[in-house]
Each structure stands twice: as C-alpha cells, then as structure tokens.
Write a protein that holds these residues in place. Structure first.
Motif, mmCIF file in Angstrom:
data_model
loop_
_atom_site.group_PDB
_atom_site.id
_atom_site.type_symbol
_atom_site.label_atom_id
_atom_site.label_comp_id
_atom_site.label_asym_id
_atom_site.label_seq_id
_atom_site.Cartn_x
_atom_site.Cartn_y
_atom_site.Cartn_z
ATOM 1 N N SER A 25 24.562 53.218 29.616
ATOM 2 C CA SER A 25 24.493 54.213 28.548
ATOM 3 C C SER A 25 23.939 53.607 27.270
ATOM 4 O O SER A 25 23.317 54.299 26.464
ATOM 5 C CB SER A 25 25.896 54.783 28.289
ATOM 6 N N ALA A 26 24.140 52.288 27.098
ATOM 7 C CA ALA A 26 23.614 51.581 25.931
ATOM 8 C C ALA A 26 22.225 51.005 26.181
ATOM 9 O O ALA A 26 21.709 50.229 25.379
ATOM 10 C CB ALA A 26 24.575 50.455 25.526
ATOM 11 N N HIS A 27 21.617 51.380 27.303
ATOM 12 C CA HIS A 27 20.268 50.952 27.698
ATOM 13 C C HIS A 27 20.174 49.446 27.923
ATOM 14 O O HIS A 27 19.182 48.806 27.550
ATOM 15 C CB HIS A 27 19.234 51.413 26.656
ATOM 16 N N THR A 28 21.210 48.896 28.575
ATOM 17 C CA THR A 28 21.199 47.505 28.989
ATOM 18 C C THR A 28 21.239 47.451 30.513
ATOM 19 O O THR A 28 22.133 48.063 31.123
ATOM 20 C CB THR A 28 22.400 46.748 28.399
ATOM 21 N N PRO A 29 20.297 46.774 31.168
ATOM 22 C CA PRO A 29 20.267 46.732 32.632
ATOM 23 C C PRO A 29 21.466 45.976 33.189
ATOM 24 O O PRO A 29 22.034 45.102 32.527
ATOM 25 C CB PRO A 29 18.946 46.017 32.941
ATOM 26 N N VAL A 30 21.829 46.302 34.434
ATOM 27 C CA VAL A 30 23.059 45.790 35.037
ATOM 28 C C VAL A 30 22.766 45.075 36.344
ATOM 29 O O VAL A 30 21.994 45.549 37.178
ATOM 30 C CB VAL A 30 24.049 46.948 35.300
ATOM 31 N N VAL A 31 23.436 43.925 36.519
ATOM 32 C CA VAL A 31 23.499 43.238 37.809
ATOM 33 C C VAL A 31 24.966 43.237 38.218
ATOM 34 O O VAL A 31 25.828 42.847 37.432
ATOM 35 C CB VAL A 31 22.985 41.787 37.717
#
Length: 351
Positions: free
Chosen positions: A275-281
C-alpha cells in the motif's frame, strides 16, 4: 491480543478494527489481553486475568447482539458462554496461529477448536489457506466461512516521496534500505533474513537492514545479534516497536520489504508495504502464497536463506520488475482497503 503503552503493536490489528467499527456507530465492549510476555507463569496469569475480564461482561450479556472472538481457542471458549446463556450470535476470527500452532498442541485443544468452530454462527478467516483448513480439516460448511482480512488503512500506509521520507527518518539516501516489521520470534524467519542479508551485502556493499518489532525473548534477540559479522554491524539495525504512523513512514521510505515467515495466516504487514508502494519479498507459505501470487510480490522457499537472498537481489536490481510489483501491489491495496473489509464484517453482524 490488544496493544498497551508498553506493547504498542501487540494485536494492534484487532484494536484498529474495533476503533474503526466504533466510528461506524457500533457500540462495542472489549475484554482483552495486552500482555505479550511468554513463560508458563506469565501465561497462566495473563490468561487467567483475561478470562475474568470476559466473564465480568456476563451481566451485560443479554444486551449483546454479537460476541466476536479473535482467535478460535482460547478466545472462543468464554465467548461461547454468551451464546449458551443468552442466545447471543457468536462470530470467531481465525488469524492463523490458532490453526497452524494452537490446534496442533494436543488432541484436547484440537477437539475444543473443532467444537468452537461448529458452535459459531459464522467463521471469519484472514486468508484462503485458513479457509481450506477450516472447511476440510474441521468440517465447517463453506457457506459459514468468509475470508475477510483486517484490511489496510490507506491513510496510514500510503506512498510518500522516498527521498524526503528517508531524510525525515535520518536514513542515508546513498544506500538501499531493506525493512522487516514484526515480532522478533523464530517463526518470522529472522535467522534466515540475517544470513541472507549479510551474504548479499558482501557483494552489494550498499545495503542497510532495519528490523522493527517487539522482542519476545531476550535470549533470541541476543542470538540474532551475535550472528552478525563484525564488518556488518553498522549495516543491521534493531529499532524496537514503533507506533503505526511511524511504521507507515518506514514502509514508504524502504526500498524493499521482506517477510521470511515460516507460517503466516495472511501477512497484513506485506499488504501494508504494498500500500506504501514498496515491493515485497516473502516466504511462499500460508496466506502469503495467495496474497503475493500472480506477480504481486516475490515468493521464495521458506527456511531457505539462499532462496531469500536471491529473491532480494532480484527485486532490488531489476527496475522493471520492481515497477510491476508496485503496480500490482497498489491494485491489491485498493481491493483490501480497510473500509471494504469493515463493511463486509458489518454485513455479517447484521445477518
């Protein structure tokens, strides 16, 4: 689980839901446990006090339309008193640990878990994997089970200019920042995260790892710290728990969010990062397998530091992949907006 001044993030997702429902006009009483300490003595004390808090609500029991228990066992057990005594409708929400861990402790707890699920008027689960477990493992009718996660507050977890937000948090703009948010426990995959990060940083040499969350065990925290190589000590930071507004800023400032859990009912923090526009691993387990499928995030083999390292490196260094993950994450954040989830819960209450 419920937050306190001492434990500001403990069960905060439950409090957020309660407060949001109150704002929509619902009259809610709570009986909660805000003590996150482990150990047999503490467990007996805190659950004993919580049980008494719940029973103290019985005089008002006739006025309740619904009793909503978060976690099936033990929360659902005293909640059943209201149903048996007053015919109050019972709703239980499974967050994952109650099925993945608690129900597997012994036969009696599994039996009680099944009993509570059978008695409930409706069962809410926060992820698709939990829905399958409730239906197939405990024989609950599919029509009586809804998948409703806790929802993401898009006012708190919102995209912000990364460079400005880094500056606000005193983070260097010259390095890339990797973030973990969660309880500091073995099941969150922190051993693998430290191994993967240190190996990756030997090659990249421009990374910082930030670990935000409450410790459950001082010995485990010291074990983690002792595993840090001397040349990496300035690159790995333990920040302790933060309030949600601050966590929202960290989510927006980070270049990558990592959640290497061994088990995870849904993985709300991963959704908050998206939602904060940070990609996730994240690990390919439980609710994360569903949440991050179809390119929403980078799924890696759980309990595998090498696979985690490769996933982190891939997302950090492929700009087109990062942009695609961010775009898909925004779509999921819209679909799982807290407001959407709240309306679904209210509709179940009304029904």
């Amino acid at each position: 689980m419920y937050p306190s001044r001492k434990n500001p993030t403990y069960g905060i997702f439950v409090r957020n839901q309660v407060e949001a429902l109150k704002k929509k006009g619902l009259n809610i009483d709570t009986a909660v446990n805000s003590d996150n300490r482990g150990g047999k003595v503490n467990l007996l004390k805190k659950y004993g006090l919580w049980f008494l808090k719940t029973i103290s609500k019985l005089p008002a029991g006739r006025t309740y339309d619904v009793v909503h228990a978060h976690y099936i066992f033990p929360s659902g057990l005293p909640a059943l008193f209201f149903k048996k005594l007053f015919g109050t409708k019972l709703i239980v929400t499974s967050h994952g640990g109650d099925l993945d861990q608690m129900a597997k402790k012994n036969k009696w707890i599994r039996k009680m878990t099944r009993y509570i699920l059978k008695e409930a008027d409706h069962v809410i689960v926060v992820g698709e994997a939990l829905k399958e477990e409730v239906i197939q493992g405990f024989g609950i009718a599919e029509s009586n089970v809804s998948v409703i996660n806790m929802g993401v507050n898009r006012n708190v977890f919102a995209p912000k200019p990364k460079e400005e937000t880094k500056q606000e948090l005193n983070l260097s703009a010259d390095v890339r920042h990797i973030l973990f948010v969660g309880n500091l426990i073995e099941a969150k995959g922190l051993r693998e995260l430290l191994d993967a990060f240190q190996s990756l940083n030997e090659r990249e040499e421009n990374l910082q790892l930030h670990i935000v969350g409450s410790k459950k065990s001082e010995s485990f925290l010291q074990e983690l710290k002792s595993s840090i190589q001397p040349n990496q000590k300035d690159c790995i930071h333990f920040h302790g728990p933060k309030d949600q507004a601050t966590v929202g800023k960290w989510m927006a400032a980070a270049d990558l969010f990592v959640l290497p859990s061994h088990i995870e009912g849904f993985g709300l923090v991963a959704l908050e990062a998206m939602s904060a526009h940070t990609p996730v691993v994240a690990s390919d387990v439980g609710g994360l397998s569903y949440l991050l499928k179809d390119g929403a995030g980078e799924l890696v083999q759980p309990k595998d530091a090498r696979a985690l390292e490769e996933g982190m490196e891939k997302v950090l260094n492929d700009s087109s992949l990062r942009n695609a993950r961010i775009e898909k994450g925004e779509q999921l954040a819209q679909e799982n907006d807290e407001e959407v989830m709240l309306e679904r819960i209210i509709n179940i209450y009304k029904k």
